[in-house]
Write a protein that holds these residues in place. Sequence first.
Motif, mmCIF file in Angstrom:
data_model
loop_
_atom_site.group_PDB
_atom_site.id
_atom_site.type_symbol
_atom_site.label_atom_id
_atom_site.label_comp_id
_atom_site.label_asym_id
_atom_site.label_seq_id
_atom_site.Cartn_x
_atom_site.Cartn_y
_atom_site.Cartn_z
ATOM 1 N N VAL A 1 0.826 -1.202 0.000
ATOM 2 C CA VAL A 1 0.000 0.000 0.000
ATOM 3 C C VAL A 1 0.864 1.257 0.000
ATOM 4 O O VAL A 1 1.762 1.397 0.812
ATOM 5 C CB VAL A 1 -0.948 -0.002 1.223
ATOM 6 C CG1 VAL A 1 -1.503 1.386 1.500
ATOM 7 C CG2 VAL A 1 -2.072 -0.993 1.009
ATOM 8 N N HIS B 1 -8.392 6.259 0.832
ATOM 9 C CA HIS B 1 -8.101 5.168 -0.096
ATOM 10 C C HIS B 1 -6.645 5.210 -0.536
ATOM 11 O O HIS B 1 -6.090 6.297 -0.747
ATOM 12 C CB HIS B 1 -9.008 5.268 -1.324
ATOM 13 C CG HIS B 1 -10.457 5.181 -0.982
ATOM 14 N ND1 HIS B 1 -11.080 3.987 -0.744
ATOM 15 C CD2 HIS B 1 -11.387 6.144 -0.796
ATOM 16 C CE1 HIS B 1 -12.355 4.223 -0.437
ATOM 17 N NE2 HIS B 1 -12.568 5.513 -0.458
ATOM 18 N N SER C 1 -2.113 3.004 -4.269
ATOM 19 C CA SER C 1 -1.887 1.675 -4.860
ATOM 20 C C SER C 1 -1.835 0.668 -3.735
ATOM 21 O O SER C 1 -1.636 1.024 -2.570
ATOM 22 C CB SER C 1 -0.579 1.659 -5.661
ATOM 23 O OG SER C 1 0.520 1.945 -4.828
ATOM 24 N N THR D 1 -3.443 -3.051 -1.815
ATOM 25 C CA THR D 1 -4.751 -3.544 -1.377
ATOM 26 C C THR D 1 -4.816 -3.630 0.137
ATOM 27 O O THR D 1 -3.798 -3.838 0.807
ATOM 28 C CB THR D 1 -5.043 -4.944 -1.949
ATOM 29 O OG1 THR D 1 -3.990 -5.830 -1.556
ATOM 30 C CG2 THR D 1 -5.168 -4.908 -3.458
ATOM 31 N N ARG E 1 -7.217 -5.671 2.924
ATOM 32 C CA ARG E 1 -8.314 -6.610 3.172
ATOM 33 C C ARG E 1 -8.548 -6.648 4.664
ATOM 34 O O ARG E 1 -7.629 -6.803 5.461
ATOM 35 C CB ARG E 1 -7.964 -8.010 2.671
ATOM 36 C CG ARG E 1 -7.962 -8.123 1.148
ATOM 37 C CD ARG E 1 -7.746 -9.553 0.701
ATOM 38 N NE ARG E 1 -8.886 -10.416 1.025
ATOM 39 C CZ ARG E 1 -10.030 -10.459 0.327
ATOM 40 N NH1 ARG E 1 -10.187 -9.705 -0.743
ATOM 41 N NH2 ARG E 1 -11.002 -11.275 0.699
ATOM 42 N N ASP F 1 -12.315 -6.782 0.612
ATOM 43 C CA ASP F 1 -11.398 -5.869 -0.057
ATOM 44 C C ASP F 1 -11.967 -4.467 0.135
ATOM 45 O O ASP F 1 -12.874 -4.028 -0.587
ATOM 46 C CB ASP F 1 -11.339 -6.229 -1.540
ATOM 47 C CG ASP F 1 -10.068 -5.703 -2.178
ATOM 48 O OD1 ASP F 1 -9.629 -6.267 -3.190
ATOM 49 O OD2 ASP F 1 -9.514 -4.705 -1.671
ATOM 50 N N HIS G 1 -11.255 -1.346 -0.306
ATOM 51 C CA HIS G 1 -11.285 -0.217 -1.224
ATOM 52 C C HIS G 1 -11.875 -0.559 -2.577
ATOM 53 O O HIS G 1 -11.800 0.251 -3.495
ATOM 54 C CB HIS G 1 -9.881 0.391 -1.332
ATOM 55 C CG HIS G 1 -9.368 0.820 0.007
ATOM 56 N ND1 HIS G 1 -9.903 1.882 0.689
ATOM 57 C CD2 HIS G 1 -8.423 0.274 0.820
ATOM 58 C CE1 HIS G 1 -9.292 2.004 1.860
ATOM 59 N NE2 HIS G 1 -8.397 1.044 1.972
ATOM 60 N N HIS G 2 -12.470 -1.744 -2.684
ATOM 61 C CA HIS G 2 -13.219 -2.069 -3.886
ATOM 62 C C HIS G 2 -14.713 -1.956 -3.648
ATOM 63 O O HIS G 2 -15.521 -2.302 -4.489
ATOM 64 C CB HIS G 2 -12.852 -3.473 -4.404
ATOM 65 C CG HIS G 2 -11.542 -3.476 -5.119
ATOM 66 N ND1 HIS G 2 -10.868 -4.630 -5.438
ATOM 67 C CD2 HIS G 2 -10.765 -2.466 -5.554
ATOM 68 C CE1 HIS G 2 -9.720 -4.324 -6.048
ATOM 69 N NE2 HIS G 2 -9.641 -3.012 -6.118
#
Lengths: 379, 802
Positions: free
Chosen positions: A19, A68, A71, A73, A75, A80, A82-83
């Motif tokens: 991240v 957010h 780059s 991810t 979890r 997830d 930020h999805h």
Amino acid sequence: MAPAAKIDLSCALIQIENVSKTFKTPAGDFPALKDINLCFGQAEYASIMGKSGSGKSTLINMITGIDHPSSGTVRVADHDVHHMNESQLADWRGRNLGIVFQFFQLLPMLSVLENTMLPMDFCNQYAPAERENRARLLLDMVGLGAEANKLPAALSGGQQQLAAIARALANDPPLLVADEPTGNLDSRSSTRILDLFDELVSQNKTVIIVTHDSSLAERASRRVLISDGMLIDETMADALPMLGHPQLLRLSQLAVNRSYEPGAILARHDNGKTGLFVITQGQVEALRIFRSGESEVCERLGPGTYFSELELEQDERSVLAFRAVSDVPVEAQWVSHEAFYHFLGESNAAENALRKAATERFGHIHRQVQPRKSFWWRR
Amino acid sequence: MRPRWKKIFSDLWGNKLRSFLVVASITIGLFAVGMITSMHSILTEDMRTSYSAINPANITISTDNFDDDLLDRVRKVDGVAEADGIRLFSTQVQTDAGEWVLAEITAFRDSNEIVINQPTPTQGQGPVSERQFGVDEYKFGYLGKEIGDNLLLELPSGKQREMPLVSLVHDQTIGASQEGGGYFLSPVQLYTTLDSLPWLEQSESMNRLLVTVDGDSNDPEYIKQISELVIEEVEDSGLTVYTSFVRGSEDHPNSTYIEAIASVLFVLGMLVMFLSAFLITNTLSGLLGQQVNQIGIMKTIGARRGQIVGIYLLLIFAFSMIAFLIAVPLASRIAYGLLEVLAGQVNVVLTGFRVVPLAVFLMFGIALVVPQLAGIYPILHGTRVSVVEALSGISSEQATSREGLVDRWLKSLRGVSRPMLISLRNTFRRKGRLALTLITLTLGGAIFIATFNVQGSLNSYIGRIGKYFLADVNVTLDSYERISEIEAEIKAVPGVKDVEGWAFARGELVMPDGSTGEAVSLLAPPAGSQLVVPMVEEGRWIEPGDQNVITLNERFHEIFPDMQPGDTITFDILGDEHDFQVAGFFQMAGRSSGYLAYTSYEYLSDLIGQPNEANAFRITASRPEISLQEQKALGQEIKRQLEASGYSVTQVEAGQSLTETTTDGLNILTGFLIIMASLIAIVGSIGLTGTLSMNVLERTREIGIMRSIGANNRTLRNLVMVEGLLIGIISWFLGTLLAFPISILLSNAINYALFGATVAFTFTIHGIFIWLVVVLILSVLASVLPARNSARLTIREVLAYE
């Protein structure tokens, strides 16, 4: 930069992978987080510590979904984060996360009881008839049962923070995140808050607190250090508490992972170019090897300890060596001699601290020796 | 109560100033719509109801003297419900101030049994008896008398007699048998009985036939048909029909004027509502701006955007309902209060205060829809804020914003004090909010200035109409006399320069199918008369040597849209049909005037059998531009001269009286324009107060810091005041520019509604300066509370603000 330490991302609850976060400002881009890899397990009590501007609040915002990443991810509890779109995120956050802020962030026009009921209201958790009872129970738990109908403005800072914790627990989330929870409180209130966190951990909740206060951070069972947007190796931090965060970060970047078979000599004075070792696994014994060939064990070092070539000063009668002993391979974070002395050259304070520590640890073995001559790269 | 509803209630009650501003924003728009709808509804309804209640004549025929026999015959005509007769004549009466003015006297057969055109007694003894007068309320004030006083009137022989004024009445039929502004131009109206007439040297017979129809008494075509039959009956009796007029039972004589006022008020009301919508948007933007932190908190504890939007829509709904509950009684009461003033001015009887369901329904509908629509953008924008921005208080736009043109200009300013620079910067800090505030104030100012320009435009138009009546004194004699003789008499009066004898006739339009059309007034000045400066819109004016040539006013286009100069038109004058060639069309007072036509004196006087004679004389004074009082004085001298020479004078009127009367009538309209303009000014000031309050709230920390480095109360107050004044001045400047196109639009709308014609734009500078003063006062007033609030903040409060 040294390759990142291998992170076991099978940790149960929170996984942060590669991240990064960059803020665009009028003065240009500001990288607040740089390639962070981190995880937290269930029922873990962790602190994220760093100086002001280190990126700790940004990091916690990645976990809570408040902000957010540019780059990477994140979890959390198999989601997830930020999805999700904002609405999904809000709903997920209400059910799975309790957030406690430095400035409480209670809605000023609602009583503490109503503030506590509000998350249940939004997330439709618990039957409407149950919500008030549950809210009262939570307020009793934090010691505010008698103040349930008061507005936040009528309470002290400590009481407001307790109310905020009750609100954070409204939907019984598995994870509680607190950003500088005692930053605005007196010591007595701070102690009360921290005792409450201890209690929550014992109830199998995961608690992560963000703080710049080392005494607060030490209450947690795990300490994550962040400096300049990057994580400091935790073992390095545990082993070298006398160093400042920038120095620890520098060493984290310089270190490489090394493995040694049982019985292998990791370092001895007459090896030259030893550098710095931080033991992450296994046992290492400090050996005093006499000229006669005999040796004696001075000390045993386990994970979370270190030694450097500063400890390898010899006297006329013996040399100091460090040997892997355990029946499992010894794993260590190793900083090479050149890198280590480059590091010492960059910081007089670090060198003095390490030398002082070396003297205190093994000074009874050696006579006081003169400092080494400077190499050309020393300041 | 669920916590989210509690939040709504607390938001409503917690910040009373803010809630007041939001509610006021909505209330003002609802109030404008409600007031105008109520006024229109009550006025039109009561106008119809009260007018039809007096059993108004559907057909009015002016004819030779007749008696009850004719009435019996007319009653037998198919379609006739009732028939009655009156005698109508004019004379001079003396006011309390000694001035002789024209009065029109209506004599009823039996004042206890008035069947048609019933006047309503309002004071005094009620129905009059022999040798007693009743007087209508409208021009009663001109007499300067009380009920019970005696009124001196001049008889045809020149004798004077007194009769007591015993009753004050309200006659809604004044102007009914004339087109256009008959009511406003009417003289004092007196009422007596037929048996009083011999004492007044009048024939004890009737000369006006009043008829009501059975069947649909509001169908003009049907009434016309019956009118034709009645006219036939009258003519078969050997009488001449001079004029005939038809009107529906619910068609109040002033309905045209009232509709014009209503349409103007409607336009202005919509403008106020439109402004109110902007104001609501601005105020709600501010409210949402203050709620950003709470929105962020709610998002962190599980609130979805839809839920948050729902909360604020409900909050707006709550504000709307409060505004609705305030606006309904307020609009109803004020509407009726204004109507009570207006009704007397337009001769309408109100039936009583009530709340108009349509107005309530409209206000409710608008309250449901407009605030929600006005608020949806601020809500969607405010709830879109990310949690991190909401909690940190720094928007991504602010963080990444670059300096704009205005910011660079501010930085370049030299010679301006630091506190002043702070005010300037603060004014332009929130450009979106500033834009909304400026839109509200600018539009408000533009409309405010426009109302003055419209007033000027109306007055200008009236002035142009006055060019048809350029004489200083207008004299009407009882009978036709030789022009040369009268001219000599009048010129003997000192101060008289010129005398013109005009011919006058009433006629009726003869339609292509032979049926009788509208009543027409024909005026005939002598060739080359300088006392008419016409506004010719098509063709030409009458010229010396013209014979059966006529110019028509613009109203004729309503009946003959395709008529052009060169076409032929036929009038029935004194029972004979005469063709005229249309020379052109002139602009007069549109639908506020009747059907008017000008022809040559020589031709008309021959036609009516009075060559070289006239009963109407126009006199110019030797001194130009004399005042109204001087005109009146000159008129009285002329009257004395003529009467001393044995001539019977029916009426003497000062030339400016006409424009004065017309101006008085339009003052009602301009009064309403000023009321609406004031509403608009209030809208603007609410907007400014809201903006300044929000600006102060957002700068709480900044204010605290300034305090800590030495800013005293006065400095802080001045900062806010300067900001308010700056916004006011900018809006004044922009409003002045915008006032030009708005003035043209509004002026055209009003003039078209009143006169059926647009007029040249008139610009009046005093509107601009009045608005400057108003907006400066409003800016100061709007700044007072926020300025005081800013000065009251202590450093401790600021530090604890977070």
